[in-house]
Design a protein around this motif. Structure first.
Motif, PDB file in Angstrom:
ATOM      1  N   TRP A  51       0.849  -1.184   0.000  1.00 44.75           N
ATOM      2  CA  TRP A  51       0.000   0.000   0.000  1.00 44.75           C
ATOM      3  C   TRP A  51       0.889   1.241   0.000  1.00 44.75           C
ATOM      4  CZ3 TRP A  51       1.237  -2.829   4.219  1.00 44.75           C
ATOM      5  CH2 TRP A  51       1.687  -2.163   5.357  1.00 44.75           C
ATOM      6  N   GLU A  52       0.304   2.355  -0.355  1.00 42.33           N
ATOM      7  CA  GLU A  52       1.051   3.607  -0.420  1.00 42.33           C
ATOM      8  C   GLU A  52       0.823   4.424   0.843  1.00 42.33           C
ATOM      9  OE1 GLU A  52       1.521   5.022  -4.929  1.00 42.33           O
ATOM     10  OE2 GLU A  52      -0.578   4.817  -4.343  1.00 42.33           O
ATOM     11  N   ASP A  53       1.907   4.980   1.389  1.00 41.12           N
ATOM     12  CA  ASP A  53       1.795   5.912   2.500  1.00 41.12           C
ATOM     13  C   ASP A  53       2.689   7.116   2.234  1.00 41.12           C
ATOM     14  OD1 ASP A  53       4.392   5.115   3.076  1.00 41.12           O
ATOM     15  OD2 ASP A  53       3.837   3.872   4.794  1.00 41.12           O
ATOM     16  N   GLU A  54       2.863   7.956   3.237  1.00 39.40           N
ATOM     17  CA  GLU A  54       3.601   9.204   3.019  1.00 39.40           C
ATOM     18  C   GLU A  54       5.059   8.985   2.649  1.00 39.40           C
ATOM     19  OE1 GLU A  54       3.574   8.012   7.295  1.00 39.40           O
ATOM     20  OE2 GLU A  54       2.051   8.341   5.745  1.00 39.40           O
ATOM     21  N   SER A  55       5.608   7.818   2.987  1.00 41.39           N
ATOM     22  CA  SER A  55       7.016   7.549   2.693  1.00 41.39           C
ATOM     23  C   SER A  55       7.221   6.771   1.396  1.00 41.39           C
ATOM     24  CB  SER A  55       7.657   6.775   3.846  1.00 41.39           C
ATOM     25  OG  SER A  55       6.994   5.538   4.041  1.00 41.39           O
ATOM     26  N   TYR A  72      -8.036  -2.084   4.332  1.00 45.21           N
ATOM     27  CA  TYR A  72      -8.138  -1.137   3.218  1.00 45.21           C
ATOM     28  C   TYR A  72      -7.952  -1.880   1.895  1.00 45.21           C
ATOM     29  CZ  TYR A  72      -7.290   3.268   0.638  1.00 45.21           C
ATOM     30  OH  TYR A  72      -7.354   4.333  -0.237  1.00 45.21           O
ATOM     31  N   PRO A  73      -8.908  -2.719   1.515  1.00 42.97           N
ATOM     32  CA  PRO A  73      -8.714  -3.567   0.321  1.00 42.97           C
ATOM     33  C   PRO A  73      -8.528  -2.801  -0.981  1.00 42.97           C
ATOM     34  CG  PRO A  73     -10.967  -3.717   1.153  1.00 42.97           C
ATOM     35  CD  PRO A  73     -10.176  -2.999   2.190  1.00 42.97           C
ATOM     36  N   GLU A  74      -9.297  -1.744  -1.185  1.00 45.67           N
ATOM     37  CA  GLU A  74      -9.217  -1.060  -2.472  1.00 45.67           C
ATOM     38  C   GLU A  74      -7.926  -0.275  -2.637  1.00 45.67           C
ATOM     39  OE1 GLU A  74     -12.631   0.939  -4.029  1.00 45.67           O
ATOM     40  OE2 GLU A  74     -14.010  -0.293  -2.868  1.00 45.67           O
ATOM     41  N   GLY A  75      -7.277   0.097  -1.528  1.00 42.82           N
ATOM     42  CA  GLY A  75      -6.024   0.827  -1.621  1.00 42.82           C
ATOM     43  C   GLY A  75      -4.808  -0.058  -1.498  1.00 42.82           C
ATOM     44  N   SER A  95       3.915  -5.355 -11.709  1.00 39.97           N
ATOM     45  CA  SER A  95       3.801  -3.907 -11.582  1.00 39.97           C
ATOM     46  C   SER A  95       2.878  -3.591 -10.410  1.00 39.97           C
ATOM     47  CB  SER A  95       3.238  -3.302 -12.873  1.00 39.97           C
ATOM     48  OG  SER A  95       4.132  -3.504 -13.953  1.00 39.97           O
ATOM     49  N   ILE A  96       3.443  -2.993  -9.368  1.00 41.22           N
ATOM     50  CA  ILE A  96       2.693  -2.669  -8.162  1.00 41.22           C
ATOM     51  C   ILE A  96       2.840  -1.172  -7.911  1.00 41.22           C
ATOM     52  CG2 ILE A  96       2.460  -3.083  -5.686  1.00 41.22           C
ATOM     53  CD1 ILE A  96       3.589  -5.893  -6.201  1.00 41.22           C
ATOM     54  N   PHE A  97       1.722  -0.469  -8.033  1.00 39.34           N
ATOM     55  CA  PHE A  97       1.743   0.991  -8.021  1.00 39.34           C
ATOM     56  C   PHE A  97       2.730   1.467  -9.096  1.00 39.34           C
ATOM     57  CE2 PHE A  97       0.370  -0.170  -3.636  1.00 39.34           C
ATOM     58  CZ  PHE A  97      -0.945   0.264  -3.779  1.00 39.34           C
ATOM     59  N   ILE A 300     -11.359  -7.339  -9.904  1.00 39.84           N
ATOM     60  CA  ILE A 300      -9.945  -6.991 -10.052  1.00 39.84           C
ATOM     61  C   ILE A 300      -9.677  -5.600  -9.488  1.00 39.84           C
ATOM     62  CG2 ILE A 300      -8.101  -6.534 -11.711  1.00 39.84           C
ATOM     63  CD1 ILE A 300      -9.483  -8.627 -13.551  1.00 39.84           C
ATOM     64  N   GLU A 301     -10.492  -4.633  -9.877  1.00 40.61           N
ATOM     65  CA  GLU A 301     -10.262  -3.251  -9.455  1.00 40.61           C
ATOM     66  C   GLU A 301     -10.427  -3.067  -7.952  1.00 40.61           C
ATOM     67  OE1 GLU A 301     -11.198  -0.369 -13.230  1.00 40.61           O
ATOM     68  OE2 GLU A 301     -12.900  -0.919 -11.938  1.00 40.61           O
ATOM     69  N   GLN A 302     -11.381  -3.784  -7.373  1.00 40.30           N
ATOM     70  CA  GLN A 302     -11.655  -3.641  -5.946  1.00 40.30           C
ATOM     71  C   GLN A 302     -10.799  -4.564  -5.087  1.00 40.30           C
ATOM     72  OE1 GLN A 302     -15.921  -3.606  -5.055  1.00 40.30           O
ATOM     73  NE2 GLN A 302     -16.333  -2.843  -7.125  1.00 40.30           N
ATOM     74  N   GLU A 303      -9.842  -5.260  -5.738  1.00 36.62           N
ATOM     75  CA  GLU A 303      -8.892  -6.114  -5.016  1.00 36.62           C
ATOM     76  C   GLU A 303      -9.621  -7.141  -4.143  1.00 36.62           C
ATOM     77  OE1 GLU A 303      -4.924  -7.098  -4.791  1.00 36.62           O
ATOM     78  OE2 GLU A 303      -5.731  -5.360  -5.837  1.00 36.62           O
ATOM     79  N   LEU A 304     -10.551  -7.890  -4.769  1.00 35.25           N
ATOM     80  CA  LEU A 304     -11.367  -8.854  -4.033  1.00 35.25           C
ATOM     81  C   LEU A 304     -10.854 -10.285  -4.182  1.00 35.25           C
ATOM     82  CD1 LEU A 304     -14.911  -7.405  -4.840  1.00 35.25           C
ATOM     83  CD2 LEU A 304     -13.633  -7.204  -2.705  1.00 35.25           C
ATOM     84  N   GLY A 305      -9.649 -10.439  -4.724  1.00 35.40           N
ATOM     85  CA  GLY A 305      -9.107 -11.776  -4.910  1.00 35.40           C
ATOM     86  C   GLY A 305      -8.985 -12.555  -3.617  1.00 35.40           C
TER      87      GLY A 305
END
Length: 429
Positions: A51-55, A72-75, A95-97, A300-305
């Motif tokens: 996931w993405e954070d400030e760092s 936070y599944p979608e993020g 490819s991740i982010f 796929i988009e909602q990361e429900l795997g």
């Protein structure tokens, strides 16, 4: 005369679904408890969550990855079963982010997090390291050399003295530690990505060389393939499998490759990228019935795997003790409530069991022995609990010869014991 002190040994079962570590000191092995959100457990889910954070991009592994995903599944980007691409020359990176991660990167991140949760037990460098590997890697035409290179890169941080041993041999050594008589043993290890078999001659306790490997065989079919059979028959028809689309003046069947990709846990998370989603959007516009494709895109988009994986796994586990189980999943515009019978499930996995039995035949042939010469059959790995899998062996070898136990931990325990042997030449690959 003072006997030399044996070096400590770290045994690692890097599994498709779960990973386990054990430490052996002076020939006595014990499992390493790994800290999790709900307490310590030696079984550590083979999963990563980004996931993405400030760092920048943050990452967690094991049960911590599951917790982060659920928060936070979608993020998040949740990845599991990535071991199955270790021998795939087609897998270059994920490819991740805004970053690309090779298999080596994913494996090293996972191992680093696993070590951090070990309370320092995995971080000592003055000891042998024994890493388990499948007899046959998963995937179409697996590249053994590539898998070895990737494993070397993943485990390089553990020190220089690293050896690789077939996973069922680890289970054999663990079983031998509890066996009080000589026996010729078939070890059947059913993991998430592969089913592996070793035939080992075990001598009575007290012998200098107690275990001698006779043969090995394996096949890239196991728990994840059984999961896929449930998906194929219960879920994928609602996501467009068997549907049609227009191509100029023709009406064609939607390519099966989309569903093969979606049903493979090691590849599902990687479908969440611009190129794949753009191609699916194009397919949706040309589909005769666009709603099923829309559902696939939403999952796929909602990361429900992960949620889908859990629903499938729950049914599979339930069918180990019940004749009927309920499949329940909701998300991404899709809601499924379906009854799955054990008879249906066994019919779906019948072709897979036939290939597993062929691998058993190959192990026997390579050892030069017949069914009657097997004294004990030790079943290990999570999928060994499936009734039809167990019946395959009890039917062939007799229920009185079947043994099981410590399904998720026997390999790591045995790998640590193997590392305590003065000569690893008979075991290391």
């Amino acid at each position: 005369m003072t006997l030399p002190i044996q070096p400590a040994v770290l045994g690692i079962d890097f599994g498709t679904t779960n990973s386990v570590a054990a430490i052996a000191v002076d020939g006595v092995a014990s499992l390493i408890p790994l800290r999790g959100p709900e307490g310590a457990d030696p079984v550590f889910r083979s999963a990563l969550c980004f996931w993405e954070d400030e760092s920048g991009i943050a990452v967690e592994a094991g049960p911590w990855a599951v917790d982060e995903y659920l928060a936070y599944p979608e993020g998040s980007r949740f990845i599991q079963s990535f071991k199955t691409v270790a021998a795939s020359s087609h897998f270059l990176h994920a490819s991740i982010f805004d970053r690309r991660y090779r298999f080596e990167d994913l494996g090293a991140l996972f191992l680093e997090k696993m070590m951090q949760r070990s309370g320092g037990a995995m971080e000592q460098r003055d000891r042998r390291v024994i890493v388990g590997r499948p007899v046959v890697f998963a995937g179409h035409r697996p590249d053994e050399g590539l898998a070895r290179e990737r494993y070397n890169a993943v485990f390089a941080g553990l020190g220089a003295d690293i050896s690789y041993v077939y996973e069922p041999l680890g289970a054999a050594f663990s079983f031998a530690s509890e066996l009080r008589n000589a026996a010729t043993v078939l070890v059947a290890d059913f993991g998430g990505g592969t089913s592996d078999f070793s035939i080992v001659r075990i001598e009575e306790p007290g012998r200098v060389k107690r275990c001698t490997p006779l043969s090995h065989a394996g096949v890239g079919i196991a728990g994840d393939r059984f999961d896929r059979r449930i998906l194929d028959n219960v879920v994928l028809p609602l996501l467009g499998k068997g549907g049609q689309y227009r191509s100029f003046d023709k009406v064609l069947e939607i390519p099966s490759g989309w569903f093969a990709e979606f049903a493979d846990w090691s590849r599902l998370a990687f479908m969440r990228n611009r190129k794949t989603l753009a191609e699916l959007a194009k397919l949706q516009r040309s589909a005769i019935d666009p709603v099923p494709i829309e559902r696939m895109v939403s999952i796929i988009e909602q990361e429900l795997g992960y949620a889908l994986y859990e629903a499938v796994g729950k049914v599979k586990r339930a069918l180990s003790s019940a004749e009927i189980a309920n499949f329940s999943f909701s998300g991404g515009g899709l809601s499924i409530e379906a009854e799955v019978t054990r008879a249906d499930f066994e019919r779906w996995i019948a072709p897979d069991l036939a290939r597993i039995e062929e691998a058993v035949d190959l192990a026997l042939s390579r050892a030069g022995i017949g069914t009657a010469e097997i004294d004990r059959v030790f079943l290990t790995g999570g999928s060994s609990l499936i009734p039809r899998v167990r019946h395959l062996f009890s039917e062939r070898f007799g229920a009185d010869r079947i043994a099981s136990g410590n399904e998720l931990t026997s390999i790591a325990h045995g790998l640590a014991l193997i590392g305590s042997e003065p000569d690893l030449s008979a075991w290391a690959i």
